[in-house]
Motif scaffolding. Structure first.
Motif, short mmCIF file in Angstrom:
data_model
loop_
_atom_site.label_atom_id
_atom_site.label_comp_id
_atom_site.label_asym_id
_atom_site.label_seq_id
_atom_site.Cartn_x
_atom_site.Cartn_y
_atom_site.Cartn_z
N LEU A 1 0.76 -1.14 0.08
CA LEU A 1 0.09 -0.03 -0.18
C LEU A 1 0.93 1.25 0.31
CD1 LEU A 1 -2.73 -0.79 2.50
CD2 LEU A 1 -2.84 -0.83 0.05
N GLY A 2 1.98 1.20 0.93
CA GLY A 2 2.68 2.28 0.84
C GLY A 2 3.47 2.71 -0.54
N ALA A 3 4.09 1.54 -0.98
CA ALA A 3 4.61 1.77 -2.22
C ALA A 3 3.79 2.06 -3.54
CB ALA A 3 5.44 0.49 -2.51
N LEU A 4 2.53 1.32 -3.41
CA LEU A 4 1.88 1.59 -4.63
C LEU A 4 1.27 3.17 -4.60
CD1 LEU A 4 0.27 -0.61 -6.53
CD2 LEU A 4 -1.64 -0.62 -4.81
N ASP A 5 0.93 3.71 -3.66
CA ASP A 5 0.42 4.98 -3.47
C ASP A 5 1.37 6.33 -4.21
OD1 ASP A 5 -2.25 6.19 -2.14
OD2 ASP A 5 -1.85 3.91 -2.24
N GLN A 6 2.72 5.69 -4.50
CA GLN A 6 3.67 6.62 -5.14
C GLN A 6 3.36 6.81 -6.55
OE1 GLN A 6 7.82 6.67 -3.42
NE2 GLN A 6 7.12 4.46 -3.42
N THR A 7 2.61 5.72 -7.05
CA THR A 7 2.53 5.69 -8.50
C THR A 7 0.86 5.56 -8.93
OG1 THR A 7 2.77 3.18 -8.60
CG2 THR A 7 4.61 4.72 -9.10
N ILE A 8 0.08 5.14 -8.04
CA ILE A 8 -1.26 4.87 -8.41
C ILE A 8 -2.19 5.98 -9.12
CG2 ILE A 8 -2.49 5.33 -6.15
CD1 ILE A 8 -4.23 2.86 -6.50
N VAL A 9 -1.77 7.39 -8.64
CA VAL A 9 -2.51 8.42 -9.27
C VAL A 9 -1.92 8.81 -10.64
CG1 VAL A 9 -3.10 9.18 -6.92
CG2 VAL A 9 -0.92 10.03 -8.34
N SER A 10 -0.88 8.47 -11.06
CA SER A 10 -0.43 8.65 -12.40
C SER A 10 -1.28 8.88 -13.44
CB SER A 10 0.99 8.10 -12.70
OG SER A 10 0.83 6.83 -12.78
N GLY B 1 -5.62 9.25 5.75
CA GLY B 1 -5.28 10.24 4.54
C GLY B 1 -5.94 9.71 3.33
N SER B 2 -6.04 8.28 3.24
CA SER B 2 -6.61 7.70 1.91
C SER B 2 -8.15 8.10 1.95
CB SER B 2 -6.51 6.23 1.86
OG SER B 2 -4.96 6.02 1.93
N ALA B 3 -8.74 7.79 3.03
CA ALA B 3 -10.15 8.15 3.09
C ALA B 3 -10.39 9.73 2.90
CB ALA B 3 -10.74 7.87 4.64
N LEU B 4 -9.71 10.65 3.55
CA LEU B 4 -9.92 12.02 3.32
C LEU B 4 -9.39 12.15 1.66
CD1 LEU B 4 -8.32 13.41 6.55
CD2 LEU B 4 -10.81 13.26 5.79
N ALA B 5 -8.26 11.92 1.32
CA ALA B 5 -8.15 12.20 -0.10
C ALA B 5 -9.09 11.78 -1.14
CB ALA B 5 -6.64 11.49 -0.68
N GLY B 6 -9.91 10.71 -0.81
CA GLY B 6 -11.04 10.37 -1.84
C GLY B 6 -12.34 11.26 -1.58
N TRP C 1 -9.70 5.08 -2.11
CA TRP C 1 -10.49 4.30 -0.88
C TRP C 1 -10.12 2.78 -1.15
CZ3 TRP C 1 -15.44 7.14 -2.94
CH2 TRP C 1 -15.56 8.32 -2.26
N ILE C 2 -9.59 2.39 -2.11
CA ILE C 2 -9.31 0.90 -2.27
C ILE C 2 -8.22 0.51 -1.09
CG2 ILE C 2 -7.23 1.34 -3.75
CD1 ILE C 2 -8.05 -1.23 -5.28
N ASN C 3 -7.47 1.32 -0.47
CA ASN C 3 -6.73 1.29 0.53
C ASN C 3 -7.42 0.83 1.89
OD1 ASN C 3 -4.27 1.82 -0.97
ND2 ASN C 3 -4.48 4.04 -0.55
N LEU C 4 -8.56 1.44 1.92
CA LEU C 4 -9.30 1.36 3.39
C LEU C 4 -9.55 -0.27 3.89
CD1 LEU C 4 -11.94 4.21 2.95
CD2 LEU C 4 -9.39 4.24 3.66
N PRO C 5 -10.18 -0.97 2.83
CA PRO C 5 -10.51 -2.39 3.25
C PRO C 5 -9.06 -3.12 3.83
CG PRO C 5 -11.02 -2.29 1.11
CD PRO C 5 -10.76 -0.85 1.50
#
Length: 511
Positions: free
Chosen positions: A26-35, A92-97, A172-176
């Protein structure tokens, strides 16, 4: 706290390891998931001018957080910090969404990064707390492969989510997953607290944050938002140097420094960190950042297809990361794999530099697979070597410092390669004159290139190829430096059953 001495892993270790792996992913994925989601995000939130900050805010927060979590973990214990970083990341993930404008999104991405940096560091350090050194390699290998998987899976997942649901689910995919990891970790992880008096290095942390912020801004803005010779970039560069010098001075005098300078004098730490900066910055991340563009512009693949074509690199990385980890656990030696990896990587990059517009995509993918093989031999074996070079009471600080410098190397490497590529491409497209997109070379897309008449399409494809591939050719000699460094890396046999008092004596003899 002592080094684990038992050969038997703790109870519930399977669940703990799964939670650590998910957290690192999750930590590594969010460096690139928004690209791949960024065009949609900035269109909906009306923030084109702030687009770069969606990624920069996260990377900047991760980089700053890494050494802080490493140090606090050694002082306060890692279980509480790991749970805290999970809570911050999920929040942070929830609020970003739920963001309603770009300012909110950027702020919540920074909050995500403060959690993500802790996930990546404390997960690796917790493995060192729970697993004896000799067994650790086979568990660290898959954790290293997670970084490569995230680099490719992030853009793919972000694009798919944006196309089929809404970009908000990229967060939000990070939440569950995050909540599941939090519950498992809270129940299963049990670590003794270190008996250390907390004396946190606030001044050093502040100077580190200033230096890293200025450096990341130089690398992000230089050659894009501002010219490299602009006053803004020059002032940021000067501030980076000034804050860096002051940081070194403060750390040399601090009672309990954030990054003890004596670590830099440890031959294992120094050499391993330099290798990581070179191969990560000028190797994997530079290729991952720009090869999808090459695949789209030269071969005409879609964004999703270009991401899928990077999977051979992930496969090669996972194969050798897991395989070398198993062998290192049996033999207790890691140097041979690191030398082999540093030898394979420049070969792969050199082969890519010799591609042509007529080269088969199968050949290109085989070169990417070869690059992954080299990266898998190196990534977590370097972390393992660093952890093995220090007593258990400093494992968190050593791990975070190693990752910190590796992140810096990746940031600088990607920025330098990007600047060279952009400058060469701009010059070559300018040579084509005003017949290309009405003279507007700033808004050329893959679809536009494929729709061009043949007399224009071929020169544009050649321009992209001629702009990027020679840059890879220039990287190959730089990567050869890593081979020399690997030869001089001390080969400290991994030990099982050492106590905290024994480890420093063995590891610092040559420091």
């Amino acid at each position: 706290m002592t080094t684990p001495t038992q050969s038997k892993l703790p109870s519930h270790f399977g669940w703990i390891y799964a939670a650590l792996m998910v957290s690192m992913l999750l930590g590594a994925l969010d460096q690139t998931i928004v690209s791949t989601a960024l065009p949609t995000i900035v269109g909906e939130l009306d923030g084109l001018s702030q687009m770069a900050w969606v990624t920069t805010a996260y990377i900047l927060a991760v980089t700053i957080a890494m050494p802080v979590y490493g140090k606090l973990g050694d002082l306060l214990g890692r279980r509480t910090l790991f749970l805290f970083s999970l809570v911050v990341f999920v929040l942070g993930s929830a609020l970003a969404g739920f963001s309603q404008d770009m300012n909110q999104l950027i702020a919540f991405r920074a909050l995500q990064g403060l959690g993500g940096g802790g996930l990546m560091i404390t997960a690796q350090a917790i493995i060192a707390d729970l697993v004896p050194v000799r067994q650790r390699a086979k568990f660290m290998g898959p954790m290293g492969a997670v970084f490569g998987l995230a680099a490719v899976a992030g853009p793919l997942l972000g694009g798919w989510i944006t196309d089929h649901t809404t970009w908000r689910w990229a967060f939000w995919i990070n939440l569950p997953l995050g909540i599941a990891a939090l519950l498992i970790s809270a129940y299963a992880i049990r670590l003794p607290k270190p008996k250390a008096k907390v004396a946190f290095d606030y001044l050093g942390t502040g100077l580190m944050a200033v230096a890293v912020t200025c450096l990341v801004l130089v690398c992000t803005w230089g050659g894009t938002e501002y010219a490299w010779t602009s006053p803004t970039i020059l002032w940021l560069g000067a501030a980076t140097i000034a804050a860096g010098v002051l940081f070194v001075i403060v750390e040399s005098r601090a009672t309990d420094p954030l990054i003890p300078l004596r670590m830099l004098r440890n031959p294992v730490f120094g050499v391993a960190t330099l290798i990581g900066m070179v191969v990560m910055g000028a190797g994997m991340f530079a290729v991952v950042a720009y090869m999808p563009t090459y695949l789209q512009m030269v071969y005409g693949y879609s964004a999703t297809e270009s991401g899928l074509l990077l999977l051979p690199m992930v496969a090669g990385m996972m194969l050798t990361a897991i395989g070398s980890g198993a062998v290192v656990s049996k033999t207790g030696t890691y140097k041979g794999f690191i030398i082999a990896g540093t030898a394979v990587i420049p070969v792969a990059v050199y082969l890519m530099s010799n591609l042509t517009v007529d080269s088969s995509v199968v050949v290109l993918c085989s070169y990417l697979g070869l690059l992954g093989v080299g990266m898998g031999l190196i990534m977590q074996n370097l972390v393992l070597a660093v952890q093995n070079a220090f007593p258990q009471s400093e494992v968190g600080t050593a791990t975070s410092a190693n990752n910190f410098f590796r992140e810096i190397g990746a940031t600088v490497g990607v920025a330098v390669v990007g600047a060279l590529f952009a400058n060469r491409l701009t010059d070559r497209l300018a040579e084509l004159g005003g017949g290309l997109n009405g003279g507007n070379t700033e808004s050329i897309t893959p679809d536009l290139v494929q729709q061009l008449p043949e007399q224009l399409k071929a020169p544009v494809i050649d321009a992209y190829s001629d702009a990027l591939l020679p840059v890879f050719g220039a990287l190959a000699p730089v990567l050869v430096v890593a081979i020399v460094l690997a030869v001089f890396l001390p080969n400290r046999t991994l030990q099982g059953g050492e106590t905290d008092d024994q480890a420093p004596e063995r590891e610092t003899v040559a420091a």
